[in-house]
Scaffold this motif. Structure first.
Motif, mmCIF file in Angstrom:
data_model
loop_
_atom_site.group_PDB
_atom_site.id
_atom_site.type_symbol
_atom_site.label_atom_id
_atom_site.label_comp_id
_atom_site.label_asym_id
_atom_site.label_seq_id
_atom_site.Cartn_x
_atom_site.Cartn_y
_atom_site.Cartn_z
ATOM 1 N N ALA A 48 -62.476 25.012 23.673
ATOM 2 C CA ALA A 48 -62.023 26.375 23.931
ATOM 3 C C ALA A 48 -63.021 27.089 24.833
ATOM 4 C CB ALA A 48 -61.864 27.135 22.621
ATOM 5 N N ASP A 59 -65.749 23.728 14.178
ATOM 6 C CA ASP A 59 -64.478 24.406 13.914
ATOM 7 C C ASP A 59 -63.395 23.413 13.502
ATOM 8 O OD1 ASP A 59 -65.659 26.792 14.556
ATOM 9 O OD2 ASP A 59 -64.846 26.884 16.593
ATOM 10 N N SER A 284 -57.567 28.735 24.626
ATOM 11 C CA SER A 284 -58.021 29.621 23.553
ATOM 12 C C SER A 284 -58.559 28.856 22.344
ATOM 13 C CB SER A 284 -56.874 30.528 23.103
ATOM 14 O OG SER A 284 -56.417 31.327 24.176
ATOM 15 N N TYR A 285 -57.926 27.724 22.027
ATOM 16 C CA TYR A 285 -58.280 27.027 20.786
ATOM 17 C C TYR A 285 -58.759 25.594 20.994
ATOM 18 C CZ TYR A 285 -55.740 30.992 18.873
ATOM 19 O OH TYR A 285 -55.316 32.261 18.570
#
Length: 319
Positions: A48, A59, A284-285
């Motif tokens: 990300a 994460d 974004s992820y």
């Protein structure tokens, strides 16, 4: 079309996708004209934006753990519920009494036979979806541990450059450091994940096969390790299912499992590798999208099996 045929086709489709993915990786890699995204090629993962690579692995490990442990608790409850019913049946007292000696002997024989008959019935009616999901979630935990291992290696500054082959990185290391680098990966990642996919294969064979796939991973650039691992796991999974699952056990769970889990996962991995910079979700992820879907696909599979079977039962009652 029978469920066995649907499952066989799904597994053959999965094998084809694995070979297509592996061939593209082998043929193009970082060469000119490669279809793979430049940001993905940096580490073999889509990171990300505005994050460090170690954050991505942390994460991913946390997301998979958060999804896995509640569902594993549910599966444990389902197993314990089944076990409690077994013990209840096994230890249930015989309420019928008879003063006649021959009737008493016959009752004793029936009582002696009932546990084995119950075990046989339990084996025949075993919940395949529960077994698939349970094995899969152990694989999710192993996957999360793999990300934590990489995170720790990055923080400890022993994780080598991604463009280097792992075998080259190990050449000048001491035996202790070599084991520190590859030992946890073998025992906590390769072996448990391989076993979770090869559910019907003997443990000893999986232990040996894990050594071969680990050795193979040392021969490629480290940053392509994820792509290599995915191909190994998904290929071994479908081969195990096609070869070791009897025709009688090729039911709904057998057909639905690859359709809801591995096939979408490899398609998402292709999207990740080719659109890391262009997709808003991937920017974004990043790789967390892949890991989150993989972890959620197994509860989804279990729920779908349960709902479909429930509807079939309700329909049969109406008919």
């Amino acid at each position: 079309m029978s469920l066995a045929l649907v499952g066989n086709i799904a597994h053959l489709c999965n094998i084809s996708l694995v070979f297509m993915y592996a061939r593209a990786m082998w043929k193009y890699g970082e060469k000119d004209g490669t279809p793979f995204d430049e940001r993905w090629l940096e580490e073999g993962f889509c990171r990300a934006q505005d994050t460090f690579v170690e954050e991505m692995h942390l994460d991913s490990g946390l997301v998979m753990s958060v999804i896995a442990f509640p569902f594993m608790s549910f599966l444990y409850w389902k197993h314990s519920k089944s076990a409690s019913s077994f013990f209840k049946q096994d230890t249930e007292p015989n309420e019928e009494t008879d003063t006649d000696e021959s009737d008493s002997d016959e009752g004793d024989n029936d009582k002696a036979d009932s546990p084995s008959e119950f075990v046989e019935d339990e084996e025949e009616t075993k919940d395949a979806a529960l077994q698939y999901a349970t094995n899969a979630m152990f694989g999710v935990v192993g996957h999360a541990i793999g990300h934590f291992i990489i995170f720790e290696a990055l923080k400890s500054e022993i994780y080598p450059d991604g463009s280097m082959k792992a075998i080259d990185d190990l050449r000048n290391d001491s035996i202790g450091l070599m084991f520190r680098k590859i030992g946890p990966g073998y025992f906590l990642f390769w072996f448990p994940l391989l076993k979770s996919y090869m559910q019907n294969t003997n443990w000893a064979i999986v232990l040996l096969l894990a050594k071969f796939v680990l050795f193979g991973s040392l021969q490629i650039p480290i940053k392509f390790g994820f792509a290599y691992a995915q191909c190994c796991f998904f290929l071994c999974f479908s081969i195990d299912q096609l070869v070791s699952t009897s025709k009688e056990n090729k039911g709904l769970a057998f057909a639905l499992y690859p359709i809801t889990t591995v096939i979408p996962s490899i398609l998402i991995s292709w999207v990740e590798a080719t659109s890391c910079s262009t997709s808003d979700i991937m920017r974004s992820y990043g790789h967390v999208v892949y890991d989150a879907f993989m972890a959620l696909s197994y509860p989804l599979f279990y729920v779908m099996c349960t709902v479909i079977e429930k509807r079939k039962m309700e329909k049969s009652k109406i008919d």
